[in-house]
Scaffold this motif. Structure first.
Motif, PDB file in Angstrom:
ATOM      1  N   GLN A  33       0.845  -1.191   0.000  1.00  0.00           N
ATOM      2  CA  GLN A  33       0.000   0.000   0.000  1.00  0.00           C
ATOM      3  C   GLN A  33       0.884   1.247   0.000  1.00  0.00           C
ATOM      4  O   GLN A  33       1.704   1.451   0.883  1.00  0.00           O
ATOM      5  N   LYS A  34       0.698   2.085  -0.993  1.00  0.00           N
ATOM      6  CA  LYS A  34       1.479   3.319  -1.093  1.00  0.00           C
ATOM      7  C   LYS A  34       1.243   4.184   0.144  1.00  0.00           C
ATOM      8  O   LYS A  34       0.113   4.416   0.548  1.00  0.00           O
ATOM      9  N   GLY A  35       2.317   4.649   0.747  1.00  0.00           N
ATOM     10  CA  GLY A  35       2.218   5.524   1.907  1.00  0.00           C
ATOM     11  C   GLY A  35       2.183   4.802   3.236  1.00  0.00           C
ATOM     12  O   GLY A  35       2.207   5.449   4.289  1.00  0.00           O
ATOM     13  N   TYR A  36       2.132   3.474   3.219  1.00  0.00           N
ATOM     14  CA  TYR A  36       2.133   2.717   4.475  1.00  0.00           C
ATOM     15  C   TYR A  36       3.517   2.789   5.113  1.00  0.00           C
ATOM     16  O   TYR A  36       4.541   2.664   4.429  1.00  0.00           O
ATOM     17  N   LEU A  37       3.550   2.967   6.424  1.00  0.00           N
ATOM     18  CA  LEU A  37       4.819   3.063   7.140  1.00  0.00           C
ATOM     19  C   LEU A  37       5.067   1.878   8.059  1.00  0.00           C
ATOM     20  O   LEU A  37       6.039   1.154   7.891  1.00  0.00           O
ATOM     21  N   ARG A  38       4.186   1.663   9.052  1.00  0.00           N
ATOM     22  CA  ARG A  38       4.405   0.545   9.960  1.00  0.00           C
ATOM     23  C   ARG A  38       3.164   0.315  10.808  1.00  0.00           C
ATOM     24  O   ARG A  38       2.238   1.130  10.822  1.00  0.00           O
ATOM     25  N   THR A  39       3.158  -0.820  11.512  1.00  0.00           N
ATOM     26  CA  THR A  39       2.077  -1.159  12.428  1.00  0.00           C
ATOM     27  C   THR A  39       2.671  -1.336  13.824  1.00  0.00           C
ATOM     28  O   THR A  39       3.704  -1.987  13.982  1.00  0.00           O
ATOM     29  N   ILE A  40       1.990  -0.756  14.826  1.00  0.00           N
ATOM     30  CA  ILE A  40       2.536  -0.690  16.179  1.00  0.00           C
ATOM     31  C   ILE A  40       1.607  -1.382  17.167  1.00  0.00           C
ATOM     32  O   ILE A  40       0.404  -1.108  17.206  1.00  0.00           O
ATOM     33  N   ASP A  41       2.152  -2.267  17.969  1.00  0.00           N
ATOM     34  CA  ASP A  41       1.462  -2.820  19.132  1.00  0.00           C
ATOM     35  C   ASP A  41       1.713  -1.847  20.279  1.00  0.00           C
ATOM     36  O   ASP A  41       2.840  -1.721  20.764  1.00  0.00           O
ATOM     37  N   LEU A  42       0.684  -1.136  20.739  1.00  0.00           N
ATOM     38  CA  LEU A  42       0.886  -0.058  21.708  1.00  0.00           C
ATOM     39  C   LEU A  42       1.398  -0.551  23.055  1.00  0.00           C
ATOM     40  O   LEU A  42       2.109   0.172  23.750  1.00  0.00           O
ATOM     41  N   GLN A  43       1.005  -1.762  23.471  1.00  0.00           N
ATOM     42  CA  GLN A  43       1.463  -2.318  24.751  1.00  0.00           C
ATOM     43  C   GLN A  43       1.312  -1.290  25.881  1.00  0.00           C
ATOM     44  O   GLN A  43       2.276  -0.905  26.537  1.00  0.00           O
ATOM     45  N   ASP A  44       0.095  -0.866  26.097  1.00  0.00           N
ATOM     46  CA  ASP A  44      -0.208   0.195  27.056  1.00  0.00           C
ATOM     47  C   ASP A  44      -0.033  -0.287  28.495  1.00  0.00           C
ATOM     48  O   ASP A  44      -0.806  -1.124  28.968  1.00  0.00           O
ATOM     49  N   PRO A  45       0.946   0.229  29.236  1.00  0.00           N
ATOM     50  CA  PRO A  45       1.145  -0.223  30.620  1.00  0.00           C
ATOM     51  C   PRO A  45       0.060   0.276  31.572  1.00  0.00           C
ATOM     52  O   PRO A  45      -0.084  -0.269  32.672  1.00  0.00           O
ATOM     53  N   SER A  46      -0.707   1.282  31.172  1.00  0.00           N
ATOM     54  CA  SER A  46      -1.749   1.819  32.044  1.00  0.00           C
ATOM     55  C   SER A  46      -3.042   1.027  31.967  1.00  0.00           C
ATOM     56  O   SER A  46      -3.923   1.190  32.815  1.00  0.00           O
TER      57      SER A  46
END
Length: 768
Positions: free
Chosen positions: A260-273
């Protein structure tokens, strides 16, 4: 728990709407090259002029007057269409004696000195009425004293009006006095002792004046969260886990998204709160690049323990809790020992009332822009009803100290309680952290927001009354079970305590402790933790009175019919201003007598009891007191409707409402608030609601979740009671009387009693 594998998004064909969205994605946006520009100022002509710093008189932190006579009022509450800035500025300006044409407002950014209170519960004017009046009085006293000293006369011989001080045959402008140098400070005790104007001297309060932000809103210069832009910014779109709480990411496959043009990355936020557990964010160079890429990312989650929970599970648990006499918290209603009356009752009437889960669906989708500024702070730009709360949540999630997070607030394209919660702010902050502090704008598309929304909880209520041999009410019991919304923002230690010493959430029971005289009165608030765990239940316009008032006013109507008494006369007989129902200063003076007045008046307006209506057409009536006993907004509501027997379809033809909210600051704005609230109440009465299926809400967008449409909007007549009493809330109380009035009208029209919200055409058809 077995892992749950699913595609995060399903690719769809490009729709007309999608085409328009994609074409506008690269359109103009408002940038913020300097941090301070996030705080917005407004004037009635749209020409905001920064205060002159050469001569500036600041009688309090709430406003300043410059050497040109311009008055800049600081507004600490969020603007979401209710014109709160205009209302608060008008209070201060009237007390000050300034010229309205010289006034502008600034919605200040989050700082501790402003107090940190949320814009919620219809409390803004109620809580700040005295604060802004005292601030205005301080400036007026200082200006008058300065002029009197200049002229050598007594301050009592001077007046301040329209930006001028007059006395002893002389006149001088506020601008001239400030330009000459003016300094005066007041202690808190001095502020409280300042003389305030009598209502008869008000020139702005109670009159129709131009809202200060109308010009910028209509020309597009007003800024909302979606307008924020930072140089080098990328965009994020969230992927929502299978359960609101307890989900964990097992794996992410973004191989298909890489094309996909313009796609950068996917992030697992892993929210500690734990605020956004299991959330994943797809990042792209543009919003639509992130959106389209998100359709191609597959996430495997381990779902939380509520993955199989249904709405029926929650409601059945509520019934079990109500049946357990030890469950819940007892409110202090004065006399709550109902056992003797029920033990000796000649007759007992009882009924159960239920409501469905309700979503917010604010017009502007949830969004936040986050980055690290030059001071090394995480800076977050967003529309927020509670910046202080969101800042604290972001600090916890980021693991940083209080000086490392700051918020810049914007106008809100709809709040209704949804923007009390900081989930979207936390997600944006964690995304920019994962990107190495790169600026990111995170946008929740409507389907995403519905899954992470903090909806109004489903509820179950049981009401009973005991009747003696003469069929008089001698006792009433009201038990209400629902997910407590305050669990989302505070702990039980922060909640008020009941008569039994146990905590309870006022936002889950307000309205049940009514102003009717019913003898012994037992009110029990019961927390349904399964609801809170499943969808993180929250605040929605009118909160508990949206369900408690539906039950109370439907039940009073039922009782009247069963006793063969006119429902209006029955209510009036029990609205007696005696004991705790007499009310008290400053906010509930008159008590039940004021509620009786709005009930009588709305019955007169609607022609309640008339016999010339067509078949299957009737008027229903209800009366409520808005949000809280401590700040009651007395409300009389009547609805005329027609029921089509074959289809069960309801046509609401006209709605009347009489409101006593004490002193009305802005009559036009007040009517608009009441009209909007009434339509929301009608929407939740007949159309609006969803179900929880497999731990998530079933409706994700407005195609299947079908609120009131414009074609179904009835004629409305709103009457505001003239009053000199202290002002109370107006944003939400108009919601509360509509659903019971509709239910009572349906009963009057076709003889069926509906005890569930929403009252759909299918339910009516089946009942008939």
């Amino acid at each position: 728990m077995m892992p749950k594998k699913q595609s995060a998004k399903q690719a769809t064909a490009l729709t007309r709407r999608g085409f328009l969205v994609s074409m506008s994605a690269a359109g103009a946006a408002f940038g913020f090259p300097r941090i301070a520009e996030a705080a917005q100022s407004f004037a009635s002509n749209g020409e905001v002029i920064p205060p002159s710093s050469d001569q500036l008189f600041e009688p309090s932190l709430w406003y300043a007057i410059d050497g040109e006579g311009r008055v800049n009022v600081n507004i600490t509450r969020a603007e979401m269409g209710q014109h709160i800035g205009t209302a608060l500025a008008r209070i201060l300006t009237d007390e000050l004696g300034a010229d309205w044409d010289d006034v502008q407002i600034t919605y200040v950014d989050h700082e501790k000195k402003w107090g940190g209170a949320p814009t919620a519960g219809s409390r803004s004017v109620w809580s700040l009425w005295s604060v802004y009046r005292q601030a205005g009085a301080a400036g007026r006293v200082a200006l008058v004293e300065a002029a009197a000293q200049k002229w050598g006369i007594a301050p009592k011989d001077c007046t301040a009006e329209a930006g001028m001080v007059t006395g002893g045959g002389k006149t001088i402008s506020f601008a001239a006095l400030v330009a000459e140098g003016l300094s005066r400070s007041f202690t808190q005790d001095e502020l409280k002792a300042l003389p305030l104007k009598p209502h008869s001297d008000f020139r702005l309060i109670g009159q129709d004046v131009a809202a200060l932000d109308i010009n910028d809103k209509t020309t597009g210069r007003a800024l909302y969260g979606l307008d924020a832009k930072v140089d080098g910014m990328v965009y994020g779109v969230p992927l929502i886990p299978p359960t609101r709480q307890g989900s964990k990411v097992i794996s992410i496959d973004d191989s298909a998204a890489k094309d996909q043009k313009g796609y950068l990355r996917t992030i697992d936020l892993q929210d500690p709160s734990g605020i956004v557990p299991g959330m994943v964010v797809v990042v792209g160079e543009t919003l639509m690049a992130a959106k389209w890429a998100s359709d191609l990312v597959t996430v495997e989650w381990e779902a939380g323990e509520t993955a199989t929970v249904s709405e029926d599970d929650i409601q059945n648990l509520s019934r079990e809790l109500i049946a357990d006499e030890t469950a819940g918290t007892l409110l202090d209603t004065g006399n709550f020992d109902t056992a003797p009356a029920f033990d000796t009752a000649a007759e007992v009437l009882e009924a159960e009332y239920t409501t469905s889960t309700v979503l917010h669906f604010a017009l502007e989708p949830m969004n936040a822009t986050a980055f690290v500024n030059d001071a090394g702070q995480y800076e977050i730009h967003a529309g927020s009803q509670w910046p202080a709360l969101m800042t604290g949540w972001a600090q916890r999630a980021l693991g940083v100290g209080p000086d490392k997070v700051t918020m810049r607030t914007y106008l809100l394209g709809g709040g209704f309680g949804r923007r009390v919660f900081g989930d979207y702010v936390v997600a944006a902050a964690l995304t920019t952290k994962a990107l190495g502090s790169m600026p990111v704008k995170l946008v929740f598309f409507r389907e995403d927001d519905s899954l992470i929304d903090c909806p109004r909880s489903p509820s179950v209520q049981k009401l009973r009354v005991a009747l003696d041999a003469e069929r008089n009410i001698t006792a009433m019991e009201h038990s209400a079970a629902a997910g407590w919304p305050s669990y989302t923002v505070r702990t039980e230690a922060d909640m008020v305590k009941g008569i039994d010493g146990k905590p309870y959430d006022t936002a889950a029971i307000s309205g049940a402790d009514h102003w009717y005289e019913v003898g012994a009165h037992k009110v029990r608030a019961i927390a349904n933790h399964l609801a809170s765990q499943t969808v993180r239940t929250g605040f929605l316009r009118s909160i508990a009175p949206g369900w408690t008032n539906f039950a109370v006013e439907s039940f009073m109507d039922e009782a009247a019919h069963k006793l063969g008494v006119d429902p209006v006369a029955f209510r009036l007989a029990h609205l007696r201003p005696e004991g705790r129902n007499a009310g008290e200063a400053p906010h509930s003076i008159g008590g039940a007598s004021r509620q009786a007045h709005v009930l009588q008046r709305v019955a007169e307006l609607a022609g309640y009891g008339r016999e010339d209506l067509p078949a299957d057409t009737a008027i229903g009536i209800a009366t409520t007191f808005g949000q809280e006993r401590e700040m009651p907004t007395w409300n009389g509501t009547a609805v005329q409707l027609h029921v089509e027997r074959k289809t069960g379809q309801v046509e609401v033809q006209k709605l009347w409402m009489v409101i006593d909210a004490g002193t009305v600051i802005d009559p036009d704005g007040a009517r608009a608030q009441c009209e909007g609230a009434a339509l929301w109440g009608l929407s939740m009465a007949l159309y609006e609601g969803t179900q929880i299926v497999n731990g998530q809400v079933d409706d994700r967008n407005l195609g299947s979740y079908t609120p009131l449409r414009m074609i179904d909007t009835p004629e409305m007549e709103i009457e505001l009671v003239e009053s000199v009493q202290a002002p109370v809330g107006l944003g939400e109380p108009g919601v509360t009387g509509v659903a019971p009035a509709v239910a009572n009208a349906i009963y009057n029209a076709v003889g069926v009693r509906l005890r569930h919200l929403p009252m759909t055409s299918e339910m009516i058809r089946e009942a008939l």
